[in-house]
Every structure is written in structure tokens, then in C-alpha cells.
Write a protein that holds these residues in place. Structure first.
Motif, short mmCIF file in Angstrom:
data_model
loop_
_atom_site.label_atom_id
_atom_site.label_comp_id
_atom_site.label_asym_id
_atom_site.label_seq_id
_atom_site.Cartn_x
_atom_site.Cartn_y
_atom_site.Cartn_z
N ARG A 33 0.82 -1.22 0.00
CA ARG A 33 0.00 0.00 0.00
C ARG A 33 0.85 1.27 0.00
NH1 ARG A 33 -3.73 -2.52 3.46
NH2 ARG A 33 -3.39 -1.15 5.22
N PRO A 34 1.88 1.36 0.85
CA PRO A 34 2.69 2.58 0.80
C PRO A 34 3.34 2.81 -0.56
CG PRO A 34 3.12 1.37 2.83
CD PRO A 34 2.30 0.47 1.97
N ALA A 35 3.81 1.74 -1.20
CA ALA A 35 4.46 1.89 -2.51
C ALA A 35 3.47 2.38 -3.56
CB ALA A 35 5.08 0.56 -2.94
N CYS A 36 2.28 1.78 -3.59
CA CYS A 36 1.28 2.17 -4.58
C CYS A 36 0.80 3.60 -4.35
CB CYS A 36 0.09 1.21 -4.53
SG CYS A 36 0.44 -0.43 -5.21
N LEU A 37 0.55 3.96 -3.09
CA LEU A 37 0.09 5.31 -2.80
C LEU A 37 1.16 6.34 -3.15
CD1 LEU A 37 -1.72 4.55 0.56
CD2 LEU A 37 -2.82 5.23 -1.58
N ASP A 38 2.42 5.99 -2.95
CA ASP A 38 3.51 6.89 -3.32
C ASP A 38 3.51 7.11 -4.84
OD1 ASP A 38 6.09 8.33 -3.01
OD2 ASP A 38 6.88 6.60 -4.09
N LEU A 39 3.33 6.07 -5.61
CA LEU A 39 3.34 6.21 -7.06
C LEU A 39 2.11 6.95 -7.58
CD1 LEU A 39 4.72 2.77 -8.31
CD2 LEU A 39 5.88 4.98 -8.31
N LEU A 40 0.98 6.83 -6.89
CA LEU A 40 -0.22 7.57 -7.31
C LEU A 40 -0.04 9.07 -7.09
CD1 LEU A 40 -3.01 5.21 -5.98
CD2 LEU A 40 -2.64 5.81 -8.36
N GLY A 41 0.71 9.45 -6.08
CA GLY A 41 0.95 10.87 -5.81
C GLY A 41 -0.26 11.55 -5.18
N ASP A 42 -0.38 12.85 -5.42
CA ASP A 42 -1.46 13.65 -4.85
C ASP A 42 -2.78 13.26 -5.54
OD1 ASP A 42 -3.14 15.52 -3.76
OD2 ASP A 42 -2.17 17.26 -4.71
N VAL A 43 -3.72 12.73 -4.77
CA VAL A 43 -5.00 12.29 -5.34
C VAL A 43 -6.14 13.23 -4.99
CG1 VAL A 43 -4.29 9.88 -5.36
CG2 VAL A 43 -5.53 10.77 -3.37
N SER A 44 -5.88 14.32 -4.30
CA SER A 44 -6.93 15.24 -3.89
C SER A 44 -7.68 15.78 -5.11
CB SER A 44 -6.34 16.39 -3.08
OG SER A 44 -7.35 17.28 -2.68
N GLY A 45 -8.99 15.61 -5.09
CA GLY A 45 -9.80 16.08 -6.20
C GLY A 45 -9.77 15.21 -7.43
N ARG A 46 -9.09 14.07 -7.38
CA ARG A 46 -8.96 13.19 -8.54
C ARG A 46 -10.00 12.07 -8.50
NH1 ARG A 46 -3.87 13.51 -10.94
NH2 ARG A 46 -2.99 15.58 -10.56
N ARG A 47 -10.40 11.62 -9.69
CA ARG A 47 -11.25 10.44 -9.81
C ARG A 47 -10.34 9.23 -10.00
NH1 ARG A 47 -16.21 10.05 -13.54
NH2 ARG A 47 -16.50 8.36 -12.05
N VAL A 48 -10.47 8.26 -9.12
CA VAL A 48 -9.59 7.09 -9.14
C VAL A 48 -10.44 5.83 -9.31
CG1 VAL A 48 -7.81 5.78 -7.92
CG2 VAL A 48 -7.98 8.26 -7.58
N LEU A 49 -10.04 5.00 -10.27
CA LEU A 49 -10.62 3.67 -10.42
C LEU A 49 -9.74 2.69 -9.68
CD1 LEU A 49 -12.57 1.60 -11.66
CD2 LEU A 49 -11.06 1.52 -13.67
N ASP A 50 -10.30 2.05 -8.67
CA ASP A 50 -9.60 1.02 -7.91
C ASP A 50 -10.02 -0.32 -8.49
OD1 ASP A 50 -8.32 -0.55 -6.07
OD2 ASP A 50 -9.30 0.29 -4.31
N ALA A 51 -9.24 -0.82 -9.44
CA ALA A 51 -9.56 -2.05 -10.15
C ALA A 51 -9.08 -3.23 -9.32
CB ALA A 51 -8.90 -2.05 -11.53
N ALA A 52 -9.95 -4.20 -9.07
CA ALA A 52 -9.67 -5.29 -8.13
C ALA A 52 -9.47 -4.68 -6.74
CB ALA A 52 -8.47 -6.11 -8.56
N CYS A 53 -10.51 -4.01 -6.27
CA CYS A 53 -10.41 -3.18 -5.06
C CYS A 53 -10.35 -3.98 -3.77
CB CYS A 53 -11.59 -2.23 -4.99
SG CYS A 53 -13.21 -3.03 -4.85
N GLY A 54 -10.66 -5.29 -3.81
CA GLY A 54 -10.64 -6.07 -2.59
C GLY A 54 -11.60 -5.50 -1.55
N PRO A 55 -11.24 -5.55 -0.27
CA PRO A 55 -12.15 -5.09 0.79
C PRO A 55 -12.12 -3.58 1.04
CG PRO A 55 -10.18 -6.00 1.78
CD PRO A 55 -10.04 -6.20 0.29
N GLY A 56 -11.51 -2.82 0.13
CA GLY A 56 -11.57 -1.37 0.21
C GLY A 56 -10.48 -0.70 1.02
#
Length: 240
Positions: A33-56
């Protein structure tokens, strides 16, 4: 090659156990999770598709950081858990091998595909659909099991993709693809992406207290996960 993982929602059988395991667990909370969130960067105000979202769990972090999240998963129970955890999200049961036909072209700023690529038989179809729903200036972040770790565990021909059946330490039986890093990069290329960054994550410092031996091993061995940020190739015509 006739091998397939199939469309059985494998994680449905242990979805609640997985949530308990992954919420604060070593590999999920302090590694992927930390690695993925780091690569996503600033997500404020962004629309994100969580594909294979698991339990959220990722969706919860994204919403906490200001994102609007749409999540899909092949497991009905995972979608129930994600909806309970992230009431503001939009979640639905969906097989990523099928078109995301309710999502318009270029409707997402970011796409996350965390630890799910190896369960897809139709990886090219899935990646092309994720490319379609991304804005031209968006990005896909995916993580997968490290191919070197797969090869060290299973042996055989590193360069030949194949399906593996294994039982994990919790007793969960899973079926998934093992394939070389080259194949993942080529599939991204053929789907219209450019690889912008590739990380071989190390656990967070807090993980050392959870499991010192595992922490030490994953700080020096490529036996865990890797994460990639890929962007739509600007040299190609816009889709849609």
C-alpha cells in the motif's frame, strides 16, 4: 497455451479473513500500500478507479486523501466489505476480463491495479480498457508479485508464463500466473502505456517491529512485490 486461472472469485472464500489479515498486516499495510500510494501521488480532487479493489483498504486511504473512488472486484463479498468500509465510494462486482462498458472514455484521472494482474487471463483486454478510461494525462499504478521471487519459489523456465496453484501460509488456495518482468512491460506497451517509474519496494521502518526477519529479508532480496507507474503513450492517437 491453454492454461487459465479462470473467473472463479477465489478470494470470496476467505474475504473476511483477508480483510483482517491485510488491514494492518506486514505485506499489505507496510509494503504494498505505501508503494502504490507513493506512485499515485497527490490524489486530492482526482477520480480514481480502484480495479480489483478487494475489501476497500486502498480505497479508504484514497478517500482519506481527497479522491473520489470507483471500485470493482470479481468477488461479491469483497464488494460488500469495500462498500461498508468506504460508504462514499461507488463499488460493483465486475470481471476485469470484460469491458468496463459503463465507464466513459477518459473518465478517470488515475487507475490502481494492486496485486491483481497475475489473476487475469485476458491481461491485454483489461489493460486496454484501463487505458481507455484514463485521461490522456492520467496514470496507471499497478503492483504484482516480484517475478524473481516467483522464479525462486517455483523454479522452471523464468521466461515462460504459466499458471501456478499454491497454498499460502493462511491455508488459502490460490491460482495465478507467473510471468517475467519483460512480459508485463510488453503488455503495458502493447496496451498503449509508457512505463514512467518502476519500484522494488522495501518495507516501511515500522514493519521491522512486526517481523524483524521478514523485514531484513525484504530489504535485501527481490522476493516480495514490485510496483509500476505507467502513463498513456502521448505518441499514440487519443482513444475514443
Amino acid at each position: 497455451m491453454t492454461e487459465q486461472v479462470g473467473t472463479d472469485p477465489q478470494y470470496d472464500d476467505f474475504a473476511d479473513e483477508y480483510l483482517d489479515h491485510a488491514r494492518d498486516g506486514f505485506y499489505n499495510a507496510h509494503y504494498d500500500r505505501p508503494a502504490c500510494l507513493d506512485l499515485l501521488g497527490d490524489v486530492s480532487g482526482r477520480r480514481v478507479l480502484d480495479a480489483a479493489c478487494g475489501p476497500g483498504l486502498y480505497a479508504h486511504e484514497l478517500v482519506e486523501r481527497g479522491a473520489t473512488v470507483t471500485g470493482v472486484d470479481i468477488s461479491p463479498r469483497m464488494i460488500e466489505l469495500a462498500s461498508e468500509r468506504v460508504p462514499s465510494g461507488e463499488f460493483r462486482v465486475h470481471d476485469l476480463g470484460e469491458p468496463l462498458d459503463w465507464l466513459p472514455d477518459s473518465s478517470m484521472d488515475l487507475v490502481l491495479l494492486a496485486l491483481a494482474l497475475e489473476y487475469l487471463d485476458n491481461r491485454m483486454g483489461a489493460l486496454r480498457e484501463l487505458r481507455r478510461v484514463l485521461r490522456p494525462d492520467g496514470a496507471l499504478v499497478l503492483s504484482r508479485m516480484h517475478p524473481t521471487g516467483d522464479w525462486l519459489r517455483h523454479g522452471g523456465d523464468y521466461f515462460t508464463p504459466r499458471v501456478i496453484d499454491e497454498v499460502w501460509s493462511k491455508g488459502w488456495r490460490v491460482r495465478h500466473w507467473v510471468s517475467p518482468l519483460e512480459r508485463t512491460c510488453e503488455e503495458l506497451h502493447d496496451a498503449g502505456f509508457l512505463v514512467e517509474r518502476l519500484l522494488e519496494p522495501r518495507p516501511t521502518p515500522e514493519a521491522a517491529a512486526l517481523d524483524p526477519g521478514r523485514y531484513e529479508r525484504l530489504t535485501r532480496e527481490p522476493t516480495g512485490f514490485l510496483a509500476i507507474r505507467a502513463v498513456p503513450d502521448p505518441r499514440l492517437p487519443e482513444q475514443g
